[in-house]
Design a protein around this motif. Structure first.
Motif, PDB file in Angstrom:
ATOM      1  N   LEU A 119       0.851  -1.213   0.040  1.00  0.00           N
ATOM      2  CA  LEU A 119       0.076  -0.054  -0.056  1.00  0.00           C
ATOM      3  C   LEU A 119       0.877   1.231   0.165  1.00  0.00           C
ATOM      4  O   LEU A 119       0.418   2.233  -0.706  1.00  0.00           O
ATOM      5  N   TRP A 120       1.981   1.115   0.516  1.00  0.00           N
ATOM      6  CA  TRP A 120       2.897   2.375   0.665  1.00  0.00           C
ATOM      7  C   TRP A 120       3.483   2.483  -0.797  1.00  0.00           C
ATOM      8  O   TRP A 120       3.476   3.607  -1.397  1.00  0.00           O
ATOM      9  N   ALA A 121       3.753   1.555  -1.756  1.00  0.00           N
ATOM     10  CA  ALA A 121       4.190   1.521  -3.014  1.00  0.00           C
ATOM     11  C   ALA A 121       2.966   2.078  -3.781  1.00  0.00           C
ATOM     12  O   ALA A 121       3.200   2.914  -4.481  1.00  0.00           O
ATOM     13  N   LEU A 122       1.610   1.489  -3.645  1.00  0.00           N
ATOM     14  CA  LEU A 122       0.637   2.073  -4.356  1.00  0.00           C
ATOM     15  C   LEU A 122       0.460   3.620  -4.089  1.00  0.00           C
ATOM     16  O   LEU A 122       0.016   4.389  -4.951  1.00  0.00           O
ATOM     17  N   ARG A 123       0.473   4.058  -2.849  1.00  0.00           N
ATOM     18  CA  ARG A 123       0.489   5.414  -2.482  1.00  0.00           C
ATOM     19  C   ARG A 123       1.224   6.272  -3.252  1.00  0.00           C
ATOM     20  O   ARG A 123       0.986   7.388  -3.883  1.00  0.00           O
ATOM     21  N   GLN A 124       2.651   5.924  -3.486  1.00  0.00           N
ATOM     22  CA  GLN A 124       3.714   6.703  -4.247  1.00  0.00           C
ATOM     23  C   GLN A 124       3.446   6.774  -5.799  1.00  0.00           C
ATOM     24  O   GLN A 124       3.468   7.697  -6.458  1.00  0.00           O
ATOM     25  N   LEU A 215      -9.551  -2.177 -11.706  1.00  0.00           N
ATOM     26  CA  LEU A 215      -9.358  -1.002 -12.398  1.00  0.00           C
ATOM     27  C   LEU A 215     -10.251   0.092 -11.519  1.00  0.00           C
ATOM     28  O   LEU A 215     -11.557  -0.234 -11.154  1.00  0.00           O
ATOM     29  N   LEU A 216      -9.680   1.114 -11.150  1.00  0.00           N
ATOM     30  CA  LEU A 216     -10.693   2.103 -10.147  1.00  0.00           C
ATOM     31  C   LEU A 216     -10.683   3.231 -10.657  1.00  0.00           C
ATOM     32  O   LEU A 216      -9.611   3.883 -11.195  1.00  0.00           O
ATOM     33  N   ARG A 217     -11.840   3.800 -10.481  1.00  0.00           N
ATOM     34  CA  ARG A 217     -11.938   5.282 -11.054  1.00  0.00           C
ATOM     35  C   ARG A 217     -11.321   6.266 -10.093  1.00  0.00           C
ATOM     36  O   ARG A 217     -11.333   6.163  -8.910  1.00  0.00           O
ATOM     37  N   THR A 218     -10.504   7.277 -10.358  1.00  0.00           N
ATOM     38  CA  THR A 218      -9.755   8.240  -9.808  1.00  0.00           C
ATOM     39  C   THR A 218     -10.735   8.909  -8.889  1.00  0.00           C
ATOM     40  O   THR A 218     -10.430   8.894  -7.659  1.00  0.00           O
ATOM     41  N   GLU A 219     -11.844   9.366  -9.236  1.00  0.00           N
ATOM     42  CA  GLU A 219     -12.875   9.918  -8.438  1.00  0.00           C
ATOM     43  C   GLU A 219     -13.237   9.275  -7.268  1.00  0.00           C
ATOM     44  O   GLU A 219     -13.425   9.802  -6.221  1.00  0.00           O
ATOM     45  N   ALA A 220     -13.611   8.050  -7.467  1.00  0.00           N
ATOM     46  CA  ALA A 220     -13.851   7.010  -6.308  1.00  0.00           C
ATOM     47  C   ALA A 220     -12.684   6.605  -5.654  1.00  0.00           C
ATOM     48  O   ALA A 220     -12.891   6.784  -4.426  1.00  0.00           O
ATOM     49  N   ALA A 221     -11.208   6.673  -6.085  1.00  0.00           N
ATOM     50  CA  ALA A 221     -10.389   6.534  -5.063  1.00  0.00           C
ATOM     51  C   ALA A 221     -10.173   7.748  -4.019  1.00  0.00           C
ATOM     52  O   ALA A 221     -10.081   7.309  -2.905  1.00  0.00           O
ATOM     53  N   SER A 229      -6.874   5.474   3.527  1.00  0.00           N
ATOM     54  CA  SER A 229      -7.878   4.802   4.595  1.00  0.00           C
ATOM     55  C   SER A 229      -7.385   3.418   4.905  1.00  0.00           C
ATOM     56  O   SER A 229      -8.153   2.707   5.860  1.00  0.00           O
ATOM     57  N   VAL A 230      -6.872   2.454   4.221  1.00  0.00           N
ATOM     58  CA  VAL A 230      -6.608   1.116   4.373  1.00  0.00           C
ATOM     59  C   VAL A 230      -5.196   1.025   4.289  1.00  0.00           C
ATOM     60  O   VAL A 230      -4.613  -0.405   4.115  1.00  0.00           O
TER      61      VAL A 230
END
Length: 391
Positions: A119-124, A215-221, A229-230
């Protein structure tokens, strides 16, 4: 009736309920929903967290670089403290491949306290991608290989159906004997816990995703504050789906047809580590849930064959017939998953043995947790969530 007969009858009743009342979890027909090509193809940022992935990257990264996507897309590979040259290999692959998509490799360093590595990698990666203002983020693991039209089909499904999160459970590798025995059951058990039909129904209360392909909509993220949050989640995919669902997003999860994991698990020890690292986290580190899970697995999966053979030995007709019928229903519900994985149907009656392995893996996960070695993966051991400082 004898106690054994009562146990067998209860197990049979459980299986009849699972067959008809648990969202038809055993069916494998939840694939990408009907879709059509959008008028305009949105910009998509593909974020790939990677830690010590040099073994699998040559088989996965080129499939992303070669995506046949009509719109604009870019890949952000985040090297999460690798020690095997993952970042250098990624750059080399991009330099020698005929790339349809550009690649950016970043190395943000070790995670801050309170974050799991992925999740840290995803954040970056997400922070870097947001500067390009993508409409969608494709979060995909470094061991996932995509067919050339994978991104196109995911975006078309999301746009056509108004979905904020579209996730496909990649088809896991099934080559060794242990993989054949354990891997299809892993997906079968996941679907039993999170029936895909329940997840995909409008207004569903059940939420889950498969972290290898989201696949995640940026607005929803942004609305769900993903990934902040996770940030402590070990089972990050389910946590992301729940956060998106709670914030009003519509999610979808199904089996993949053209997305595959290339990570090998040739030995039982490899599969054991894969399951045990997160099994107790799935139970929210609760001893009560652990006891309930062990009892439930024993009643539902182990009791039928025991009742059948013990009933035959003791001339207990009720125990024998009820145990045999429960085992038959159990094996029948496993057949569609074996077909999906193109495995011999003779493996279906072995599901009780596989369930016993999962029971032992779950108990071992709890033991490792209380020894302070829970959630260990690729050289990292994460603290218990309650002991992690809030950020």
């Amino acid at each position: 009736m004898s106690a054994l007969a009562w146990i067998a009858v209860v197990s049979l009743a459980c299986w009849l309920w699972l067959l008809l009342g648990q969202g038809f979890f055993w069916r494998t027909d939840q694939r990408l929903p009907a879709r059509s090509a959008p008028v305009d193809w949105p910009y998509v940022a593909i974020v790939v967290p990677a830690r010590d992935e040099a073994q699998v990257l040559p088989r996965s990264l080129p499939t992303l670089l070669a995506q046949d996507y009509p719109g604009e897309a870019e890949i952000f590979l985040v090297d999460d403290g690798s020690s095997d040259g993952t970042a250098e290999l990624a750059r080399a692959l991009a330099a020698r491949e005929e790339c349809a998509l550009p690649l950016t490799v970043v190395e943000p360093g070790e995670p801050e306290p309170g974050w799991t590595g992925k999740l840290w990698a995803l954040r970056q990666g997400i922070a870097l991608a947001r500067a390009r203002e993508p409409e969608y983020l494709l979060l995909t693991d470094a061991d996932i290989a995509h067919e050339p039209d994978s991104l196109r089909e995911l975006v078309a499904a999301a746009r056509s159906n108004g979905l904020d999160l579209v996730s496909q459970m990649a088809r896991l590798r099934v080559a060794s004997g242990w993989e054949r025995l354990v891997v299809p059951a892993f997906v079968y058990f996941f679907a039993q816990l999170y029936p895909f039909r329940w997840i995909n129904a409008p207004g569903a209360r059940t939420a889950a995703a498969a972290g290898g392909c989201v696949l995640l909509r940026t607005e929803a993220a942004e609305r769900a504050r993903i990934p902040e949050s996770v940030r402590q989640a070990v089972i990050d995919d389910v946590s992301v789906a729940r956060a998106v669902s709670r914030s009003g997003g519509r999610i979808w999860l199904g089996l993949a047809e053209r997305v595959d994991s290339v990570r090998p698990y040739p030995r039982l020890a490899d599969l054991w580590r894969m399951v045990a690292r997160s099994a107790y986290a799935q139970l929210r580190h609760s001893p009560a849930l652990l006891l309930g899970t062990v009892a439930g697995l024993a009643l539902i999966y182990l009791a039928p064959p025991v009742a059948l053979f013990a009933g035959m030995a003791r001339h207990d007709a009720v125990a024998g017939w009820a145990g045999g019928l429960a085992w038959l229903v159990m094996a029948g519900t496993y057949v569609p998953m074996l077909r999906y994985y193109r495995q011999p149907l003779l493996l279906a009656p072995l599901l009780p043995f596989t369930a016993l392995l999962y029971l032992l893996m779950t108990v071992d996960s709890a033991v490792q947790h209380y020894r302070g070695r829970g959630a260990a993966w690729k050289g990292r051991t994460y603290a218990r969530p309650e002991a992690t400082p809030d950020q």
